[in-house]
Design a protein around this motif. Structure first.
Motif, PDB file in Angstrom:
ATOM      1  N   LEU A 109      17.677  19.526  40.691  1.00 15.44           N
ATOM      2  CA  LEU A 109      18.445  19.244  39.549  1.00 15.44           C
ATOM      3  C   LEU A 109      18.018  18.016  38.667  1.00 15.44           C
ATOM      4  CD1 LEU A 109      22.140  19.384  41.206  1.00 15.44           C
ATOM      5  CD2 LEU A 109      21.133  20.923  39.747  1.00 15.44           C
ATOM      6  N   PHE A 110      17.496  17.114  39.353  1.00 17.52           N
ATOM      7  CA  PHE A 110      16.788  15.832  38.548  1.00 17.52           C
ATOM      8  C   PHE A 110      15.689  16.347  37.687  1.00 17.52           C
ATOM      9  CE2 PHE A 110      18.849  12.980  41.941  1.00 17.52           C
ATOM     10  CZ  PHE A 110      19.822  12.606  41.041  1.00 17.52           C
ATOM     11  N   SER A 111      15.079  17.477  38.270  1.00 19.25           N
ATOM     12  CA  SER A 111      13.744  17.627  37.428  1.00 19.25           C
ATOM     13  C   SER A 111      14.423  18.547  36.161  1.00 19.25           C
ATOM     14  CB  SER A 111      12.775  18.618  38.504  1.00 19.25           C
ATOM     15  OG  SER A 111      11.876  19.348  37.852  1.00 19.25           O
ATOM     16  N   PHE A 112      15.334  19.186  36.347  1.00 14.13           N
ATOM     17  CA  PHE A 112      15.913  20.145  35.392  1.00 14.13           C
ATOM     18  C   PHE A 112      16.302  19.356  34.404  1.00 14.13           C
ATOM     19  CE2 PHE A 112      19.462  22.161  33.280  1.00 14.13           C
ATOM     20  CZ  PHE A 112      18.710  23.763  32.857  1.00 14.13           C
ATOM     21  N   PHE A 113      17.044  17.995  34.616  1.00 16.71           N
ATOM     22  CA  PHE A 113      17.558  17.399  33.643  1.00 16.71           C
ATOM     23  C   PHE A 113      16.594  16.408  33.135  1.00 16.71           C
ATOM     24  CE2 PHE A 113      21.563  18.859  35.682  1.00 16.71           C
ATOM     25  CZ  PHE A 113      22.234  19.303  34.362  1.00 16.71           C
ATOM     26  N   GLN A 116      14.504  10.313  35.287  1.00 18.68           N
ATOM     27  CA  GLN A 116      13.354   9.559  36.009  1.00 18.68           C
ATOM     28  C   GLN A 116      13.956   9.061  37.155  1.00 18.68           C
ATOM     29  OE1 GLN A 116      11.607   6.453  33.339  1.00 18.68           O
ATOM     30  NE2 GLN A 116      12.636   7.354  31.376  1.00 18.68           N
ATOM     31  N   ARG A 117      12.915   8.876  38.138  1.00 23.22           N
ATOM     32  CA  ARG A 117      13.143   8.336  39.463  1.00 23.22           C
ATOM     33  C   ARG A 117      13.965   7.042  39.514  1.00 23.22           C
ATOM     34  NH1 ARG A 117      10.904   9.732  44.439  1.00 23.22           N
ATOM     35  NH2 ARG A 117      11.124   8.183  45.955  1.00 23.22           N
ATOM     36  N   LYS A 118      13.795   6.165  38.520  1.00 22.81           N
ATOM     37  CA  LYS A 118      14.204   4.688  38.636  1.00 22.81           C
ATOM     38  C   LYS A 118      15.928   4.984  38.376  1.00 22.81           C
ATOM     39  CE  LYS A 118      12.863   3.321  34.157  1.00 22.81           C
ATOM     40  NZ  LYS A 118      12.194   2.076  33.453  1.00 22.81           N
ATOM     41  N   TYR A 119      16.344   6.188  37.679  1.00 22.94           N
ATOM     42  CA  TYR A 119      17.573   6.105  37.313  1.00 22.94           C
ATOM     43  C   TYR A 119      18.479   7.280  38.374  1.00 22.94           C
ATOM     44  CZ  TYR A 119      16.039   4.228  32.939  1.00 22.94           C
ATOM     45  OH  TYR A 119      15.321   3.342  31.966  1.00 22.94           O
ATOM     46  N   GLN A 120      17.737   7.739  39.226  1.00 24.52           N
ATOM     47  CA  GLN A 120      18.223   8.684  40.133  1.00 24.52           C
ATOM     48  C   GLN A 120      19.396   8.268  41.152  1.00 24.52           C
ATOM     49  OE1 GLN A 120      15.024  10.984  41.714  1.00 24.52           O
ATOM     50  NE2 GLN A 120      14.469  11.814  39.885  1.00 24.52           N
ATOM     51  N   LYS A 171      16.211  31.385  48.892  1.00 20.50           N
ATOM     52  CA  LYS A 171      15.375  30.472  48.474  1.00 20.50           C
ATOM     53  C   LYS A 171      15.847  29.136  48.001  1.00 20.50           C
ATOM     54  CE  LYS A 171      12.307  34.286  46.953  1.00 20.50           C
ATOM     55  NZ  LYS A 171      11.767  34.904  45.710  1.00 20.50           N
ATOM     56  N   GLY A 172      15.280  28.232  48.088  1.00 20.01           N
ATOM     57  CA  GLY A 172      15.662  26.780  47.762  1.00 20.01           C
ATOM     58  C   GLY A 172      16.224  26.572  46.289  1.00 20.01           C
ATOM     59  N   ASP A 173      15.715  27.527  45.514  1.00 18.39           N
ATOM     60  CA  ASP A 173      16.260  27.285  43.890  1.00 18.39           C
ATOM     61  C   ASP A 173      17.356  28.197  43.583  1.00 18.39           C
ATOM     62  OD1 ASP A 173      14.838  29.676  44.125  1.00 18.39           O
ATOM     63  OD2 ASP A 173      13.702  29.289  42.185  1.00 18.39           O
ATOM     64  N   THR A 222      25.872  11.439  28.152  1.00 23.49           N
ATOM     65  CA  THR A 222      24.334  11.729  28.089  1.00 23.49           C
ATOM     66  C   THR A 222      24.017  12.666  29.344  1.00 23.49           C
ATOM     67  OG1 THR A 222      24.267  10.006  29.989  1.00 23.49           O
ATOM     68  CG2 THR A 222      24.291   9.455  27.484  1.00 23.49           C
ATOM     69  N   PRO A 223      22.697  13.111  29.274  1.00 20.42           N
ATOM     70  CA  PRO A 223      22.567  14.047  30.258  1.00 20.42           C
ATOM     71  C   PRO A 223      22.634  13.649  31.611  1.00 20.42           C
ATOM     72  CG  PRO A 223      20.922  14.186  28.429  1.00 20.42           C
ATOM     73  CD  PRO A 223      21.731  13.072  28.306  1.00 20.42           C
ATOM     74  N   LEU A 224      22.422  12.482  31.696  1.00 19.10           N
ATOM     75  CA  LEU A 224      22.680  11.734  33.041  1.00 19.10           C
ATOM     76  C   LEU A 224      23.995  11.931  33.809  1.00 19.10           C
ATOM     77  CD1 LEU A 224      20.670   9.946  34.807  1.00 19.10           C
ATOM     78  CD2 LEU A 224      22.131   7.927  34.277  1.00 19.10           C
ATOM     79  N   PHE A 225      25.245  11.814  32.832  1.00 15.67           N
ATOM     80  CA  PHE A 225      26.505  12.351  33.263  1.00 15.67           C
ATOM     81  C   PHE A 225      26.544  13.629  33.534  1.00 15.67           C
ATOM     82  CE2 PHE A 225      30.976  13.264  32.646  1.00 15.67           C
ATOM     83  CZ  PHE A 225      31.568  12.249  33.561  1.00 15.67           C
ATOM     84  N   ILE A 226      26.044  14.605  32.842  1.00 14.32           N
ATOM     85  CA  ILE A 226      26.000  16.017  33.199  1.00 14.32           C
ATOM     86  C   ILE A 226      25.457  16.315  34.457  1.00 14.32           C
ATOM     87  CG2 ILE A 226      25.392  18.188  32.245  1.00 14.32           C
ATOM     88  CD1 ILE A 226      27.412  16.883  30.453  1.00 14.32           C
ATOM     89  N   ALA A 227      24.327  15.613  34.569  1.00 14.74           N
ATOM     90  CA  ALA A 227      23.529  15.803  35.916  1.00 14.74           C
ATOM     91  C   ALA A 227      24.641  15.281  37.314  1.00 14.74           C
ATOM     92  CB  ALA A 227      22.594  14.957  36.030  1.00 14.74           C
ATOM     93  N   LEU A 228      25.471  14.264  36.867  1.00 12.57           N
ATOM     94  CA  LEU A 228      26.511  13.974  37.901  1.00 12.57           C
ATOM     95  C   LEU A 228      27.452  14.994  38.230  1.00 12.57           C
ATOM     96  CD1 LEU A 228      27.613  11.638  39.625  1.00 12.57           C
ATOM     97  CD2 LEU A 228      28.786  10.589  37.723  1.00 12.57           C
ATOM     98  N   ILE A 229      27.877  15.537  37.074  1.00 12.60           N
ATOM     99  CA  ILE A 229      28.773  16.456  37.229  1.00 12.60           C
ATOM    100  C   ILE A 229      28.491  17.866  38.095  1.00 12.60           C
ATOM    101  CG2 ILE A 229      30.377  18.443  36.091  1.00 12.60           C
ATOM    102  CD1 ILE A 229      30.494  16.622  33.612  1.00 12.60           C
ATOM    103  N   VAL A 230      27.322  18.224  37.762  1.00 12.63           N
ATOM    104  CA  VAL A 230      26.433  19.066  38.627  1.00 12.63           C
ATOM    105  C   VAL A 230      26.318  18.943  40.182  1.00 12.63           C
ATOM    106  CG1 VAL A 230      24.559  20.672  38.888  1.00 12.63           C
ATOM    107  CG2 VAL A 230      25.466  20.140  36.389  1.00 12.63           C
ATOM    108  N   ILE A 231      25.844  17.694  40.217  1.00 13.30           N
ATOM    109  CA  ILE A 231      25.643  17.191  41.728  1.00 13.30           C
ATOM    110  C   ILE A 231      27.050  17.241  42.439  1.00 13.30           C
ATOM    111  CG2 ILE A 231      25.526  15.185  43.084  1.00 13.30           C
ATOM    112  CD1 ILE A 231      22.880  14.744  41.420  1.00 13.30           C
ATOM    113  N   GLU A 232      28.135  16.670  41.761  1.00 16.12           N
ATOM    114  CA  GLU A 232      29.628  16.677  42.394  1.00 16.12           C
ATOM    115  C   GLU A 232      30.130  18.106  42.727  1.00 16.12           C
ATOM    116  OE1 GLU A 232      30.987  14.190  43.620  1.00 16.12           O
ATOM    117  OE2 GLU A 232      30.635  12.327  42.495  1.00 16.12           O
ATOM    118  N   THR A 233      29.948  18.911  41.818  1.00 18.66           N
ATOM    119  CA  THR A 233      30.573  20.274  41.831  1.00 18.66           C
ATOM    120  C   THR A 233      29.413  21.265  42.799  1.00 18.66           C
ATOM    121  OG1 THR A 233      29.187  21.050  39.897  1.00 18.66           O
ATOM    122  CG2 THR A 233      31.791  20.498  39.602  1.00 18.66           C
TER     123      THR A 233
END
Length: 337
Positions: A109-113, A116-120, A171-173, A222-233
């Motif tokens: 997911l982090f790769s998709f969005f 950066q590692r320092k914000y993960q 598969k993992g993906d 931002t895409p960071l918040f969208i990544a958070l939504i995906v991780i939560e769901t």
């Protein structure tokens, strides 16, 4: 009128056990304190990248804290504390092993969005906060349903066997496709989203213009918040597997909840340690498939024929399967070298 105790109703040798309110409060206070320490230990947000060595140290700390909590159950739990400590360990091991597989999805997911590692670590921190709330709700709801309709355990068992068998082919993906997430689509319909990352910010203010004139301001996600939504769901989907699996070793909501929560609390640190240990997970999915199938069969045996598999035997089986899957991965690496 508010009750002064939370009643954890489950049968143990035909007796009813009551957990005092202070035990629940103490648990959640401990969780909050540890989360604050965890956040601070990883530095000021957005200002440093978590290293493998740092992550491994924090992972060790989380495991030690979990074992100390287990020791507290052994010495202070009201009624059959030895059995309850074993149930906690079994539940913790099940949830921890399932969570390790889920971390690879977070990596994707982090790769998709393009995070950066320092914000993960910021996303993972708030993701775990959300998971605490959602899983607490699911576990209390599940306990209430099982107390009224015990045959639901049979459905849980069938589902876990199906999921376990499916693990051998997945598969993992295949876990999640961020672009098709329903919650993200709904959110975007009602709230504007920018395509640009803005460091560690979840929301930014944008000045709206018409020609050369400013017409006001609006908030953008931002895409960071969208990544958070995906991780939560996505975690909700993971919980569908893990929570029924923990119910296979304990019906006590306090044990189910605490073992589940302690297992996911260390996920943030464990995620950043993956760089050092990922190579040993080659056969992890097969081990998880066997474990899920085992706990599913365990549930069916108990519901349909009244055959109970003891907690020590369950704990030993889960530990051996995980150890063998890790050793198989290590042997494969050694053969390639």
């Amino acid at each position: 009128m508010l009750p002064n105790r939370i009643f954890c109703t489950f049968a143990v040798d035909m007796e009813m056990i009551v957990m005092p309110m202070w035990a629940w409060i103490l648990f959640y206070v401990l969780v909050i304190v540890m989360l604050m320490i965890d956040l601070k230990s990883f530095g000021k947000k957005g200002q440093h990248e978590v290293g493998v060595s740092e992550a491994l140290k924090m992972t060790t700390v989380w495991i030690v804290v979990s074992l100390l909590f287990c020791a507290g159950i052994y010495f202070f739990y009201p009624g059959d504390s030895h059995e309850k400590a074993l149930e906690f360990l079994a539940g913790y091991l099940i949830e921890k092993s399932l969570s390790m597989d889920n971390l690879f999805v977070f990596l994707m997911l982090f790769s998709f969005f393009g995070v950066q590692r320092k914000y993960q670590h910021e996303v993972l921190f708030w993701g775990i906060i959300g998971a605490l709330v959602l899983r607490s709700f699911f576990i209390f709801a599940g306990t209430a349903v099982i107390a009224r309709f015990e045959w639901v355990l049979g459905l849980f068992g069938l589902f876990l066997i199906y999921t376990g068998i499916k693990m051998f082919w997945h598969k993992g993906d295949e876990h999640v496709d961020p672009s098709r997430n329903v919650f993200v689509k709904v959110f975007k319909r009602f709230f504007p989203v920018t395509d640009q990352m803005h460091d560690d910010k979840f929301f930014i203010k944008e000045t709206r213009k018409r020609g050369d004139k400013e017409t006001g301001e609006r908030w953008l996600a931002t895409p960071l918040f969208i990544a958070l939504i995906v991780i939560e769901t996505t975690d909700v989907a993971f919980a569908v597997d893990s929570i029924p699996a923990v119910f296979s070793v304990s019906r006590d909501p306090f044990i189910v909840l605490t073992s589940n929560i302690f297992a996911i609390l260390g996920l943030r640190a464990l995620y950043f340690a993956l760089a050092a240990i990922a190579k040993y997970f080659t056969y992890l999915k097969y081990g998880l498939g066997i474990i899920l199938s085992f706990v599913g069969i365990k549930m069916l045996l108990e519901v349909l024929w009244g055959i109970e598999v003891s907690t020590p035997l369950s704990l030993a089986f889960i530990f051996v399967v995980l150890a063998l899957s890790m050793l198989a991965g290590r042997k494969t690496i050694n053969n390639k070298q």
